[in-house]
Design a protein around this motif. Structure first.
Motif, PDB file in Angstrom:
ATOM      1  N   GLU A   9      47.694  52.524   7.629  1.00 35.32           N
ATOM      2  CA  GLU A   9      48.030  53.152   6.348  1.00 35.32           C
ATOM      3  C   GLU A   9      49.505  53.525   6.333  1.00 35.32           C
ATOM      4  OE1 GLU A   9      46.798  53.785   3.026  1.00 35.32           O
ATOM      5  OE2 GLU A   9      45.513  52.549   4.295  1.00 35.32           O
ATOM      6  N   ASN A  10      49.881  54.205   7.387  1.00 33.68           N
ATOM      7  CA  ASN A  10      51.227  54.690   7.545  1.00 33.68           C
ATOM      8  C   ASN A  10      52.231  53.541   7.580  1.00 33.68           C
ATOM      9  OD1 ASN A  10      52.617  57.038   7.760  1.00 33.68           O
ATOM     10  ND2 ASN A  10      52.865  56.848  10.002  1.00 33.68           N
ATOM     11  N   GLY A  11      51.901  52.518   8.374  1.00 32.19           N
ATOM     12  CA  GLY A  11      52.785  51.367   8.531  1.00 32.19           C
ATOM     13  C   GLY A  11      53.004  50.662   7.209  1.00 32.19           C
ATOM     14  N   ILE A  12      51.937  50.483   6.462  1.00 27.98           N
ATOM     15  CA  ILE A  12      52.083  49.707   5.229  1.00 27.98           C
ATOM     16  C   ILE A  12      52.830  50.525   4.179  1.00 27.98           C
ATOM     17  CG2 ILE A  12      49.977  50.239   3.885  1.00 27.98           C
ATOM     18  CD1 ILE A  12      49.898  46.871   4.206  1.00 27.98           C
ATOM     19  N   LYS A  13      52.666  51.823   4.233  1.00 26.53           N
ATOM     20  CA  LYS A  13      53.415  52.662   3.296  1.00 26.53           C
ATOM     21  C   LYS A  13      54.915  52.534   3.590  1.00 26.53           C
ATOM     22  CE  LYS A  13      54.073  57.323   1.600  1.00 26.53           C
ATOM     23  NZ  LYS A  13      55.509  57.048   1.721  1.00 26.53           N
ATOM     24  N   LYS A  14      55.241  52.606   4.860  1.00 31.37           N
ATOM     25  CA  LYS A  14      56.654  52.479   5.244  1.00 31.37           C
ATOM     26  C   LYS A  14      57.216  51.112   4.867  1.00 31.37           C
ATOM     27  CE  LYS A  14      58.338  54.328   9.136  1.00 31.37           C
ATOM     28  NZ  LYS A  14      58.393  54.811  10.540  1.00 31.37           N
ATOM     29  N   ALA A  15      56.412  50.076   5.061  1.00 33.52           N
ATOM     30  CA  ALA A  15      56.872  48.727   4.729  1.00 33.52           C
ATOM     31  C   ALA A  15      57.142  48.620   3.239  1.00 33.52           C
ATOM     32  CB  ALA A  15      55.839  47.698   5.158  1.00 33.52           C
ATOM     33  N   ASP A  41      61.360  41.619   8.583  1.00 29.62           N
ATOM     34  CA  ASP A  41      60.888  42.386   9.737  1.00 29.62           C
ATOM     35  C   ASP A  41      59.919  43.487   9.320  1.00 29.62           C
ATOM     36  OD1 ASP A  41      62.331  40.838  11.397  1.00 29.62           O
ATOM     37  OD2 ASP A  41      63.914  42.290  11.814  1.00 29.62           O
ATOM     38  N   ALA A  42      60.209  44.115   8.186  1.00 30.93           N
ATOM     39  CA  ALA A  42      59.354  45.210   7.730  1.00 30.93           C
ATOM     40  C   ALA A  42      57.914  44.728   7.597  1.00 30.93           C
ATOM     41  CB  ALA A  42      59.862  45.756   6.402  1.00 30.93           C
ATOM     42  N   VAL A  43      57.753  43.501   7.160  1.00 25.68           N
ATOM     43  CA  VAL A  43      56.402  42.959   6.995  1.00 25.68           C
ATOM     44  C   VAL A  43      55.883  42.386   8.319  1.00 25.68           C
ATOM     45  CG1 VAL A  43      55.028  41.235   5.785  1.00 25.68           C
ATOM     46  CG2 VAL A  43      56.796  42.493   4.562  1.00 25.68           C
ATOM     47  N   LEU A  44      56.775  41.661   9.015  1.00 32.22           N
ATOM     48  CA  LEU A  44      56.340  40.983  10.247  1.00 32.22           C
ATOM     49  C   LEU A  44      55.951  41.956  11.344  1.00 32.22           C
ATOM     50  CD1 LEU A  44      58.726  37.960  10.668  1.00 32.22           C
ATOM     51  CD2 LEU A  44      56.263  37.963  10.268  1.00 32.22           C
ATOM     52  N   HIS A  45      56.646  43.064  11.419  1.00 32.98           N
ATOM     53  CA  HIS A  45      56.399  43.997  12.524  1.00 32.98           C
ATOM     54  C   HIS A  45      55.330  45.031  12.203  1.00 32.98           C
ATOM     55  CE1 HIS A  45      60.651  42.947  14.256  1.00 32.98           C
ATOM     56  NE2 HIS A  45      59.807  41.944  14.263  1.00 32.98           N
ATOM     57  N   LEU A  46      54.646  44.815  11.100  1.00 29.92           N
ATOM     58  CA  LEU A  46      53.557  45.725  10.735  1.00 29.92           C
ATOM     59  C   LEU A  46      52.431  45.693  11.759  1.00 29.92           C
ATOM     60  CD1 LEU A  46      52.953  45.300   6.913  1.00 29.92           C
ATOM     61  CD2 LEU A  46      53.117  47.446   8.160  1.00 29.92           C
ATOM     62  N   SER A  47      52.182  44.499  12.298  1.00 27.63           N
ATOM     63  CA  SER A  47      51.002  44.329  13.155  1.00 27.63           C
ATOM     64  C   SER A  47      51.297  44.712  14.603  1.00 27.63           C
ATOM     65  CB  SER A  47      50.523  42.879  13.090  1.00 27.63           C
ATOM     66  OG  SER A  47      50.141  42.560  11.768  1.00 27.63           O
ATOM     67  N   ASN A  48      50.312  45.328  15.230  1.00 31.91           N
ATOM     68  CA  ASN A  48      50.370  45.675  16.650  1.00 31.91           C
ATOM     69  C   ASN A  48      51.657  46.422  17.004  1.00 31.91           C
ATOM     70  OD1 ASN A  48      47.963  44.159  16.908  1.00 31.91           O
ATOM     71  ND2 ASN A  48      49.147  42.277  17.105  1.00 31.91           N
ATOM     72  N   SER A  49      52.028  47.368  16.164  1.00 26.03           N
ATOM     73  CA  SER A  49      53.300  48.064  16.381  1.00 26.03           C
ATOM     74  C   SER A  49      53.141  49.207  17.387  1.00 26.03           C
ATOM     75  CB  SER A  49      53.843  48.609  15.056  1.00 26.03           C
ATOM     76  OG  SER A  49      53.170  49.800  14.701  1.00 26.03           O
ATOM     77  N   ARG A  50      54.186  49.403  18.143  1.00 23.17           N
ATOM     78  CA  ARG A  50      54.217  50.509  19.097  1.00 23.17           C
ATOM     79  C   ARG A  50      54.052  51.835  18.354  1.00 23.17           C
ATOM     80  NH1 ARG A  50      55.746  48.832  24.585  1.00 23.17           N
ATOM     81  NH2 ARG A  50      55.501  46.579  24.335  1.00 23.17           N
ATOM     82  N   GLU A  51      54.580  51.859  17.152  1.00 23.57           N
ATOM     83  CA  GLU A  51      54.500  53.080  16.365  1.00 23.57           C
ATOM     84  C   GLU A  51      53.028  53.433  16.091  1.00 23.57           C
ATOM     85  OE1 GLU A  51      57.325  52.858  13.212  1.00 23.57           O
ATOM     86  OE2 GLU A  51      56.595  54.722  12.312  1.00 23.57           O
TER      87      GLU A  51
END
Lengths: 695, 695
Positions: free
Chosen positions: A323-329, A351-361
């Motif tokens: 949820e958080n990641g996609i909001k930021k993207a 990158d904003a879209v590509l790095h959404l998955s499996n992020s360290r964040e």
């Protein structure tokens, strides 16, 4: 001799099963055994100067060679399907290495955190290992043989998972056979083409909306009938289980998980949500015993309907987005909107879209409860798939104490080898991945993963006839022999490339060898030995063997040398000693020729399989059959290579294949005696043995 | 014997320079020469059943093997830096193949449109070629030798580009040496370590805001002084030129282009805009002669400041995104906003961003003017980089009629080989790409691209010491020998891995061989011959040679067998006949040994280079020097391998290296005679020759 060192504290991984006292050691000194050590912030650094001809083995499931020198590896379980040469992380975290030179040193870094192995990558001859100072145990093993180091290590981590006998049959998978008719069709085609088969897999589409432990009623409305029909032909259905649990009101697993606080929490103590296949999901907190009991028991939802094999997937865990990641993207993308987007902005957008998955964040934003303490996921990330699989195995053992189940997992950590096998993840239909999968096998065996194999033919991308055939000709030697391909790629079942005789011929050899393969597998498991060995583990005086990475030993007797190059009629083979070259060719005919020690070029047609038998050893074959149930091990063809005026003993392990009543007592010793004239006879034996000898 | 067939019309590509009458042929029949043909909608389909042992050569710059069987290739110039096995398109479109079996057939498909070659991919033994019916010419060549087919084809397409002599020196590149100080530092380090060097490249950052024919005043304020200083050390600066022209009021190229209607148009007749490095750009319509004259003349902006070499990049043309594309992507993303995003939506979102670049939609949305007609870019896409490079070469020829320039281009089509070389694009620091680049070389030579090479050490990803050394040991034989690496990757200059002696040793061998390499190169160019040949082109009676793809012939005399595997001390080599094994080793020492026909395993240290000389042939060496200017070809070391009581002639080509006064007259025939006792003497020769013979 194993010594254990703990610099500070350690989140218990349960990787080790033998209680060893830790050494009383002062970590402020600069030398620990052969390693120079120092502390950098919260990291422990181990360094070592590698002599030029030293080989570094280990690291289990990983890219690159059997010799891991010349690259940097990062143990951080990763769902990344593009296994190109520069990658540092695959699905498993297997922190065991052997430094093999004039001295032999094993090192196991037991840590639930990320561990980095820079093995002559930054500086050509420098090994540099980086691990969290406050979360690791180091086990250092000295021995004068690499294989003995492996055995000591394996004893430390406990006996490897034992698969049922039927799991050594040929297995067919695809993402997905989306209907029960599609599954029936696979069997039908195998029968029509007389190609043996023991299992058909169900990928995510068998579920209702990708919900664990449910069945899609529309496409698998006759699920029970399907299971029963398959059973008539001795076919096992193997459904997938994913780590994430769909958030859906009324869905029992979801409701139970929420009600009982079984899911991982976000920083505010709410159930952490992220999207995977089912859409928004929660992740069971498998580190809690009650969660493992609960989730593990649910496998019975399917076992009670006739299922006896599973594969656990997406358990790194893979996260498409939070949820958080996609909001930021979206915020990032919005910030570019209407602007004159510069090229660097554009890459930022991508990158904003590509790095959404499996992020360290995301991995840093949810929590487990371990021993009543809140632990951030990122600190135990590498143990997640392990504990999911442990949940299943503990439930099997509890609920079906005397039955083996097929189980393999995508993500893993050392320790999980006691609970299941692994497959080597989402590879590609690349010739280089056929070779890569060969190189992975002995490394995996070192780390305890004996029941393993790669997706034959390659999972991603389109395969070709010759690639599938060559891959089968290697895969027939792997305990897990599964053909698997991805959505959107070409159908790569053995009957989809015309002229099925070639495919049948190779898969027939698998069935002909299953009793031998199973025997070698069980001996490896029960003796903490390796099934697949680098040549140098057997011929440790032969310097050339140290760099042969495209040939493997199976046990101590058989050497294989698969073809892994397109458009060739053969390949080079190195023989460390005189060997019997068994050329398995068209229509199951075997040709025999003694080859002398040294380099050879051998010819291998697309339907052929070369094997090399050591002197003083034997290999057994049976008549191939439609499935493992029909294999007859009372009639063995025993091929022995031996000197005149000598005798050998072939240790043939055999058991019921399904109960846990396995032990080394099940070995039948079959003795072959050859007199000075070359006449060979079998010692006392209850089996009907057709003897073929060469000397 | 070449026959030409045109089913319908053809956009003239100017690939062919010889006027051949087209055959009077009825395309409604089902057989054309050896091919079954039919029409499907607007496509012409050619099919052919390949015998099992037939080899398919050709396709120039492409992935996979020298033998192209077992894959599908799509000629559509593509900016894609991830050259993995499944890809079908790289930067060039080189539609020439040879079917080599009992019969030998060459086929050139001259078409500005996409052409697909399914070479036993869909069906194992079936060749299927698909091309636009109304936009192709087919040239079919029969001969009883593959090499003769190549020569006939090369005559058809005209003499290959001739590079200046200095362009055979070692060249160092990086994205980017961003300041003039960084450039100076490269030279300084080379001098300090006595590593020869002839050229340093300027990647996009030398420009002001990535604007063609400008200089970044901040970082290259002393550009003229830099050029002059480099010249003192005989170093050539080689700036990059990109295809797109930045849209910026006041920027001369932009203003001239707009004022004169030089840019490609969108469907409404406005100048087409899309983003590349400089941000929004227009693309010159290089198909118009006045545009070529205008753009080509601007190279003089740099030539007048002392530049004599260029590389044309991003000329597929690469497009990061178009106005239209990014609007659509934002619309797609907006449509998901606030919604509960399902997983398939999520992949849709990802795709919307990922597929923005180099999209077919964008390539279909702008237009060229060709012979006063509006032609959609997609129909002539494969000719764009070709015509950009042609613009430059036509200007060089016009403005500096007797001077050679270094020029290589990323995108290409057959025909462009007359105007420049190519480099093989944005490869990776992968061992597999070292092997891939070896396999590309003979295929490129078949299509006329003789001045070529790969980015040594790999462009993308981080390289390691051993990979750079092994790559240099191959790259030293390629006419274009350039080390190049990308932004964000490890510095991989020859002085960045410690112990530079190994690097110096290998690059010294390049300089020692430059006169021989240049001689072989010029003979290949002037005779429409190949510099790099598959073994089977020389040893055409030897069946095994047909599948040796990791050894190459240079001309007819020297065989190379580079090491392309990590962590090995050697490799297998196949000798089609007895050869002289020249092992170039530490400190430039050469060891000689006669090896017999057959399979050998040779040992090759990281600073060594093995070479194999055919009997009856010779190879010459000179003393290495700091740069090509300092090479002394009056003193040759000639190594000859010959029978006793025999003589041989070494054809040594030599010219001034910079003027266009080149011809086969420049060959010096050096004769070596060996008497029955093995005593060797040189025939009449003006050079000072140190003779080394083996027999």
């Amino acid at each position: 001799m194993i010594k254990k060192y703990i610099p500070d504290s350690l989140i218990n991984t349960d990787a080790v099963v033998v209680d060893i006292n830790k050494e009383d050691f002062d970590f402020s000194t600069s030398k620990l055994d052969i390693f120079n050590i120092h502390k950098e912030e919260n990291k422990l650094i181990l360094e070592y100067d590698m002599p030029d001809d030293e080989v570094v083995y280990g690291l289990g499931e990983n890219i690159r060679g059997i010799n891991k020198r010349g690259h940097i590896y990062n143990s951080f379980c990763s769902d990344d399907p593009c296994h190109t040469e520069e990658k540092s992380s695959l699905y498993g975290a297997h922190n065991f290495i052997i430094l093999s030179g004039d001295e032999h040193t094993g090192l196991f870094i037991d840590s639930s955190s990320e561990v980095t192995f820079d093995i002559g990558y930054t500086i050509y001859n420098k090994l540099k290992i980086t691990v969290r100072y406050d979360n690791c145990a180091l086990y250092i093993i000295h021995n004068n043989s690499d294989l003995e180091i492996v055995k000591e290590f394996r004893k430390l981590i406990g006996q490897s998972y034992v698969a049922p006998y039927w799991a050594f049959g040929y297995q067919q998978c695809r993402w997905s056979y989306a209907t029960s008719d599609a599954v029936r069709c696979v069997l039908k085609k195998h029968k029509e083409n007389s190609i043996p088969l023991d299992a058909i897999y169900l990928d995510i589409d068998y579920m209702d909306s990708f919900k664990d432990f449910t069945i899609n009623k529309e496409n698998f409305g006759d699920f029970d009938e399907l299971v029963a029909d398959m059973k008539k032909d001795n076919i096992h259905l193997v459904p997938i289980i994913d780590a994430g649990v769909k958030i859906e009101k009324g869905y029992n697993i979801y409701e139970e998980g929420v009600a009982n606080n079984y899911f991982c929490k976000d920083k505010d103590g709410n159930d952490f949500a992220a999207a995977v296949w089912p859409g928004k999901t929660h992740f069971p907190d498998f580190f809690k015993e009650d969660v493992r009991v609960w989730f593990g028991n649910h496998y019975s939802d399917l076992i009670d309907r006739g299922i006896d094999g599973f594969w656990n997937d997406m358990n790194e865990p893979a996260i498409f987005y939070s949820e958080n990641g996609i909001k930021k993207a979206f915020d990032t993308l919005d910030s570019y909107k209407g602007k004159d987007i510069g090229v660097y902005d554009f890459f930022g957008m991508k990158d904003a879209v590509l790095h959404l998955s499996n992020s360290r964040e995301d991995y840093s934003s949810f929590y487990h409860t371990i021993d009543d303490k809140k632990v951030c996921h990122i600190d135990v990330h590498n143990l997640y798939g392990y504990n999911m699989t442990r949940a299943a195995k503990e439930a099997f053992d509890r609920n079906y104490p005397d039955k083996r189940f097929l189980m393999h997992s995508r993500s893993s950590y050392i320790g999980m080898h006691r609970y299941s096998g692994i497959w080597t993840g989402d590879n590609q239909s690349w010739w280089s991945h056929l070779l890569l999968s060969m190189k992975m096998m002995p490394s995996l065996n070192m780390c305890g993963f004996i029941y393993t194999g790669s997706d034959i033919g390659g999972f991603g991308c389109n395969s070709t006839r010759d690639l599938v055939l060559r891959w089968l000709a290697f895969g027939l030697f792997t305990p897990l022999m599964r053909n698997h391909s991805a959505l959107g790629t070409r159908d790569q079942e053995a009957y989809n490339f015309g002229d099925t005789a070639d495919f049948k011929n190779i898969i027939d050899l698998r069935y002909s060898l299953i009793p031998h393969i199973y025997s070698e597998y069980m001996k490896a498991v029960l003796r903490d030995d390796m099934y697949f060995k680098p040549l140098a583990f057997v011929f440790d005086k032969d310097r050339h063997c140290r760099e042969v990475e495209d040939q493997l030993m199976i046990g101590d007797s058989l050497m294989i040398a698969p073809v892994y190059t397109q458009n060739v009629t053969g390949r080079y083979v190195y023989l460390p000693e005189d060997m019997l070259y068994i050329n398995y060719t068209t229509n199951g005919v075997k040709q025999y020729k003694v080859l002398t020690k040294g380099h050879h070029y051998i010819y291998v047609k697309l339907d052929e399989v070369p094997m090399f038998l050591r002197k003083g050893h034997a290999v057994s074959f049976v008549k191939p059959a439609a499935n493992t149930t029909k294999l007859d091990t009372n009639n063995l063809e025993l091929v022995a290579f031996m000197d005149k005026d000598s005798s050998l003993t072939y240790e043939f392990y055999e058991d019921d294949g399904i109960s846990k009543n396995y032990s080394l007592d099940k070995i039948t010793n079959i003795t072959v005696n050859m007199d000075a004239e070359g006449k060979a006879t079998i010692g006392e034996c209850k089996k009907n043995i057709k003897l073929i000898t060469r000397s």
